[in-house]
Design a protein around this motif. Structure first.
Motif, PDB file in Angstrom:
ATOM      1  N   UNK A  61      -5.472 -14.475   2.887  1.00 46.00           N
ATOM      2  CA  UNK A  61      -6.618 -13.789   2.854  1.00 46.00           C
ATOM      3  C   UNK A  61      -6.336 -12.566   3.843  1.00 46.00           C
ATOM      4  N   UNK A  62      -5.687 -12.908   5.022  1.00 47.40           N
ATOM      5  CA  UNK A  62      -5.386 -12.076   5.984  1.00 47.40           C
ATOM      6  C   UNK A  62      -4.304 -10.909   5.414  1.00 47.40           C
ATOM      7  N   UNK A  63      -3.551 -11.214   4.561  1.00 40.53           N
ATOM      8  CA  UNK A  63      -2.849  -9.954   4.054  1.00 40.53           C
ATOM      9  C   UNK A  63      -3.238  -9.426   2.908  1.00 40.53           C
ATOM     10  N   UNK A  64      -4.259 -10.133   2.295  1.00 37.69           N
ATOM     11  CA  UNK A  64      -5.303  -9.143   1.326  1.00 37.69           C
ATOM     12  C   UNK A  64      -5.920  -8.059   2.103  1.00 37.69           C
ATOM     13  N   UNK A  65      -6.786  -8.699   2.853  1.00 33.30           N
ATOM     14  CA  UNK A  65      -7.459  -7.929   3.620  1.00 33.30           C
ATOM     15  C   UNK A  65      -6.794  -6.753   4.556  1.00 33.30           C
ATOM     16  N   UNK A  66      -5.731  -7.212   5.131  1.00 37.19           N
ATOM     17  CA  UNK A  66      -4.918  -5.999   6.064  1.00 37.19           C
ATOM     18  C   UNK A  66      -4.591  -4.948   5.056  1.00 37.19           C
ATOM     19  N   UNK A  67      -3.772  -5.532   3.927  1.00 37.59           N
ATOM     20  CA  UNK A  67      -3.442  -4.312   3.038  1.00 37.59           C
ATOM     21  C   UNK A  67      -4.581  -3.592   2.337  1.00 37.59           C
ATOM     22  N   UNK A  68      -5.767  -4.291   2.161  1.00 37.03           N
ATOM     23  CA  UNK A  68      -6.937  -3.480   1.353  1.00 37.03           C
ATOM     24  C   UNK A  68      -7.132  -2.240   2.554  1.00 37.03           C
ATOM     25  N   UNK A  69      -7.614  -2.771   3.847  1.00 36.93           N
ATOM     26  CA  UNK A  69      -8.052  -1.684   4.719  1.00 36.93           C
ATOM     27  C   UNK A  69      -6.953  -0.787   5.078  1.00 36.93           C
ATOM     28  N   UNK A  70      -5.819  -1.159   5.264  1.00 41.36           N
ATOM     29  CA  UNK A  70      -4.502  -0.093   5.523  1.00 41.36           C
ATOM     30  C   UNK A  70      -4.809   0.881   4.356  1.00 41.36           C
ATOM     31  N   UNK A  71      -5.015   0.438   3.010  1.00 50.71           N
ATOM     32  CA  UNK A  71      -5.024   1.430   1.977  1.00 50.71           C
ATOM     33  C   UNK A  71      -6.016   2.286   1.914  1.00 50.71           C
ATOM     34  N   UNK A  72      -7.223   1.871   2.464  1.00 57.09           N
ATOM     35  CA  UNK A  72      -8.435   2.741   2.533  1.00 57.09           C
ATOM     36  C   UNK A  72      -8.124   3.616   3.505  1.00 57.09           C
ATOM     37  N   UNK A  73      -7.571   3.228   4.656  1.00 54.78           N
ATOM     38  CA  UNK A  73      -7.136   3.987   5.916  1.00 54.78           C
ATOM     39  C   UNK A  73      -6.533   5.242   5.369  1.00 54.78           C
ATOM     40  N   UNK A  74      -5.593   5.068   4.678  1.00 56.44           N
ATOM     41  CA  UNK A  74      -4.374   5.992   4.200  1.00 56.44           C
ATOM     42  C   UNK A  74      -5.160   6.989   3.225  1.00 56.44           C
ATOM     43  N   UNK A  75      -5.732   6.381   2.380  1.00 53.95           N
ATOM     44  CA  UNK A  75      -6.689   7.309   1.383  1.00 53.95           C
ATOM     45  C   UNK A  75      -7.728   8.345   2.366  1.00 53.95           C
TER      46      UNK A  75
END
Ligand code: ASP
Length: 408
Positions: free
Chosen positions: A164-178
């Motif tokens: 879950x940690x990896x999913x959420x970290x990638x998810x929020x990193x991606x939102x931040x990039x956008x």
């Protein structure tokens, strides 16, 4: 032949000058251009909440553990409180030396109905940190609540199972990039936005210029002198000697957000541009910017703190009230709290003066004395607020051994 494109800060400076000329000479045409400013501000406000939210979460998750977070938090708060305190003392010394309010008559006072009702109490500010309902807080733009929730959320992402940690970290990193990409897109329109905002302000306030030159000239000069000393002496010294970085190279990188802060009078609206300049120009990591800047835009307001103190002392002088040492100390402490409590929006500092005046027992109508020049002083203090946030980010990044692009 292909023309070389003018750098953004030059475009903005030209827009600023053109706006002053346009607003002054063609006020009747202002409606044809003011919509650009409105749209620009709306676009900036549109990105603030998702940008802060995703950026803090991605910053906190990249910190790894609570110890890192605690250390960064302590450094950030130490910087914020001490620079605001220095700013207030600078203001206090100037206002006691020059005494701008002594002998001024009260004829120019304006009435202030409704203004005082807006300032919350110190308790309200404290309660704002923990939201009852995070969706409400986001909808209402209560940034302190959003920051708190994002820090907690980011911290506990690091505490769940790896999957879950990896999913959420990638998810929020991606939102931040956008969100950063959207911000960069909006920044391209800054010259047009600033043209719209500033020409309207000039058109509306052109008749106030006489006032500024009149009774309030010395008072305004005290605020401006204090702001300049703080911005160009104390903060650069901190960046140079504590941050071991080049203050003036950093200043050059900050031109776009500083002019935007000046034009919008809002640290919050400027936040997307501040984050962009620090990350992409001064080279501070997302880990540091994402934590320090949203917090700074909300609670670190050196310019506002200085202004609160000078304004309260000025009002005391005009009313002929001699403040004791203890009362001045109370004014200093409440000016600090008021600057922390002021939101990063236009005129927030003016509203918060009620807190200082009440604490030292001065009449709230005193605010009427300084209304006429508040707008221009708001522009200047907001620029200092943003400049201090940015100096803090560089200083803290350097203390975390980041190389950045402005290291000595
Ligand atoms: N306008 C200021 C800011 O956004 C707050 C204030 O009114 O002093 O930073």
């Amino acid at each position: 032949m292909k023309m070389k494109k003018l750098a953004l800060h030059w475009q903005i400076l030209i827009a600023l000058v053109a706006a002053v000329i346009f607003g002054y000479y063609l006020p009747q045409w202002i409606n044809y251009v003011s919509w650009m400013g409105v749209l620009f501000l709306r676009a900036l406000k549109m990105v603030i909440i998702p940008l802060i939210f995703s950026s803090i979460i991605s910053g906190v998750t990249s910190m790894g553990d609570g110890k890192n977070l605690g250390r960064l938090g302590l450094k950030t708060m130490t910087y914020y409180l001490s620079t605001s305190f220095i700013a207030i003392l600078t203001g206090l010394v100037i206002v006691n030396l020059i005494k701008p309010g002594v002998g001024v008559d009260m004829g120019f006072s304006e009435s202030v109905e409704g203004l005082t009702a807006e300032a919350g109490s110190i308790e309200d500010i404290l309660y704002q940190i923990v939201p009852e309902n995070i969706v409400d807080a986001m909808a209402d733009g209560i940034i302190l609540s959003v920051i708190f929730f994002a820090i907690i959320f980011g911290y506990f992402i690091t505490a769940v199972e790896r999957k879950y940690k990896e999913t959420l970290t990638t998810f929020f990193d991606a939102i931040f990039k956008v969100m950063m990409k959207i911000t960069l897109f909006i920044i391209k329109f800054t010259p047009l936005g600033i043209f719209g905002i500033v020409s309207k302000e000039v058109a509306r306030n052109a008749d106030q210029l006489g006032n500024i030159a009149g009774s309030l000239a010395i008072y305004s000069a005290c605020v401006v002198a204090g702001l300049l000393i703080h911005a160009f002496i104390f903060l650069p010294l901190i960046v140079r000697f504590i941050g071991k970085a080049k203050p003036f190279s950093h200043f050059r990188n900050m031109v776009t957000p500083l002019i935007t802060a000046f034009s919008t009078s809002s640290s919050s609206a400027t936040l997307p541009l501040t984050m962009d300049a620090l990350e992409h120009k001064s080279g501070v990591s997302n880990k540091v910017t994402s934590f320090t800047l949203p917090l700074g835009a909300t609670i670190n307001m050196d310019g506002t703190a200085l202004y609160e103190c000078v304004a309260a002392m000025f009002i005391a002088q005009v009313y002929g009230v001699d403040l004791s040492f203890l009362q001045q100390a109370i004014a200093v402490a409440t000016a600090l709290l008021a600057s922390i409590g002021a939101a990063g929006i236009p005129m927030a500092g003016l509203v918060m003066i009620t807190v200082v005046l009440t604490a030292v027992g001065l009449p709230l109508e005193g605010i009427g004395l300084i209304l006429a020049v508040d707008r221009i002083l708001d522009m200047l203090r907001t620029s200092v607020n943003v400049w201090s946030d940015s100096c803090g980010a560089v200083t803290i990044a350097r203390s975390e051994k980041e190389t950045t692009n402005v290291a000595l």
